[in-house]
Design a protein around this motif. Structure first.
Motif, short mmCIF file in Angstrom:
data_model
loop_
_atom_site.label_atom_id
_atom_site.label_comp_id
_atom_site.label_asym_id
_atom_site.label_seq_id
_atom_site.Cartn_x
_atom_site.Cartn_y
_atom_site.Cartn_z
N ARG A 179 71.19 -26.56 65.03
CA ARG A 179 70.65 -27.84 65.23
C ARG A 179 69.12 -27.92 64.63
O ARG A 179 68.26 -27.60 65.62
N ASP A 234 72.20 -25.68 74.56
CA ASP A 234 72.59 -26.93 75.00
C ASP A 234 71.14 -27.77 75.43
O ASP A 234 70.81 -28.83 74.95
N ASP A 258 68.37 -30.36 73.12
CA ASP A 258 68.09 -31.74 73.49
C ASP A 258 66.71 -32.12 73.90
O ASP A 258 66.13 -33.14 73.43
MG MG Z 1 74.18 -31.27 74.77
#
Ligand code: MG
Ligand code: IPM
Length: 369
Positions: free
Chosen positions: A107, A250, A254
């Motif tokens: 990411r 996770d 964000d």
């Molecule tokens: Mg997420």
């Protein structure tokens, strides 16, 4: 050349609208670069529940396993709040990740110059930022057993989830992080909670051993995940690659996304192990969710999905030039002042999903003369 099979799962909410813009870039590639994809579509999440009663059918799972790459839009929405927990839309996404063996989730959080004012942080804190979060994606508390909610004889309930990691799971995602760092600024932050969790202790031990054995040319730093959350806001420029477990990844991704101004800008790639030919199973998806509140209004930001497609070209098809073109086109269109609602700022021109897509395709034309 063999056909490149792309399984496209638009999913729910804004998924179909943003994926429609990828379709247009794929058509552009066929028209202008003579690159064709075998574009196949399937259902995932709520759309699959409505059609088949499950969030991803066995047929779609088989198609995903057979494809060269999977492009996913987004899954979920209030419409499916009532379905059984095991069949909720998100379970389809987790099944895809697990059964495709996509243990490494990349990411990147990149702050484009044009968007430096879209961040809630001061421009001098985020300008030029380029971080890669590598999130472990098939282990940890997302999949650990035992799990469940049990009724207690004395009344009330007990809910259980299990955080578990084995050496090999830590090592293989660690390798991905170190390899990426070698091609970047040569620094890895490994984040866990070794101060409270045994999985963190093992994580730290395995990362240290791997670093010593194979990657001592890269700088490795350990950081507690809560400190990492804080440091990301305080001084994000200290980071190059962050490697962490499924749940911390996770959350931290964000947070990192918001450094860039909007979740609508963040792409991701989820990769499996390389086979004998060096090919990996892979799925590409924007980090944002299905955003049901704005679905169907043609106002969602397609950039994260287009940038995910660029990652697909780069990691699954070795098409570096085309990946660069798409990324440049997105940047140029933003630099030209066009903004979807999520990244709108004063003096810019607010445009729809479709107009953003149009403009990016037109920019691709311009870039290739
Ligand atoms: Mg997420
Ligand atoms: C993500 C999402 C998913 C996750 C949800 C939709 C299951 O938040 O990809 O980050 O928690 O992994």
């Amino acid at each position: 050349m063999t056909a490149k099979t792309l399984l496209v799962l638009p999913g729910d909410g804004i998924g179909p609208e943003v994926m429609a813009q990828v379709r247009r870039v794929v058509e552009w590639l066929a028209r202008r670069r003579n690159v064709t994809f075998d574009w196949r579509e399937g259902l995932a999440g709520g759309a699959a529940i409505d059609a088949h009663g499950v969030p991803v059918s066995d047929e779609t799972m088989a198609d995903a396993l057979a494809a060269d790459a999977v492009m996913l839009g987004a899954v979920g929405g209030p419409k499916w709040d009532g379905v059984a927990y095991e069949k909720r839309p998100e379970a389809g996404l987790l099944r895809l990740r697990k059964e495709l063996g996509l243990f490494a989730n990349l990411r990147p959080a990149v702050v484009f110059d044009a968007l430096v004012d879209a961040s809630t942080l001061k421009p001098e804190v985020v300008k030029g930022l380029d971080i890669m979060i590598v999130r472990e994606l098939t282990g940890g508390v997302y999949f650990g057993e035992p799990r469940g909610i049990h009724e207690l004889p004395e009344g009330g309930f007990k809910a259980v989830n299990t955080q578990a990691y084995s050496s090999y799971e830590i090592e293989r995602v660690g390798r991905v992080a170190f390899e990426l760092a070698r091609k970047r600024k040569g620094k890895v932050h490994s984040c866990e909670k070794a101060n409270v969790m045994e999985t963190g202790v093992l994580w730290r031990r395995e990362m240290t051993a791997l670093h010593k054995a194979s990657y001592s040319d890269v700088t490795l730093e350990h950081m507690y995940a809560d400190n990492c959350a804080m440091q990301l806001l305080r001084n994000p420029h200290q980071f190059d690659v962050i490697v962490t477990d499924n749940l911390f990844g996770d959350i931290l991704s964000d947070e990192a996304a918001m450094l860039t101004g909007s979740l609508g800008m963040l792409p991701s790639a989820s990769l499996g192990a390389a086979d004998a030919d060096g090919k990996r199973k892979a799925m590409y998806e924007p980090v944002h969710g299905s955003a049901p509140d704005i679905a169907g209004k043609d106002i969602a930001n397609p950039c994260a999905t287009l940038l995910s497609f660029a990652m697909c070209l780069r990691y699954s098809f070795d098409m570096m030039a085309e990946a660069d073109l798409i990324e440049t086109a997105v940047q140029n269109v933003l630099a030209g002042g066009l903004r979807t609602a999520d990244i709108m700022s004063k003096g810019m021109a607010k445009v729809s999903t479709t107009v953003m897509g149009d403009s990016i395709v037109r920019e691709l034309d311009k870039l290739t003369g």
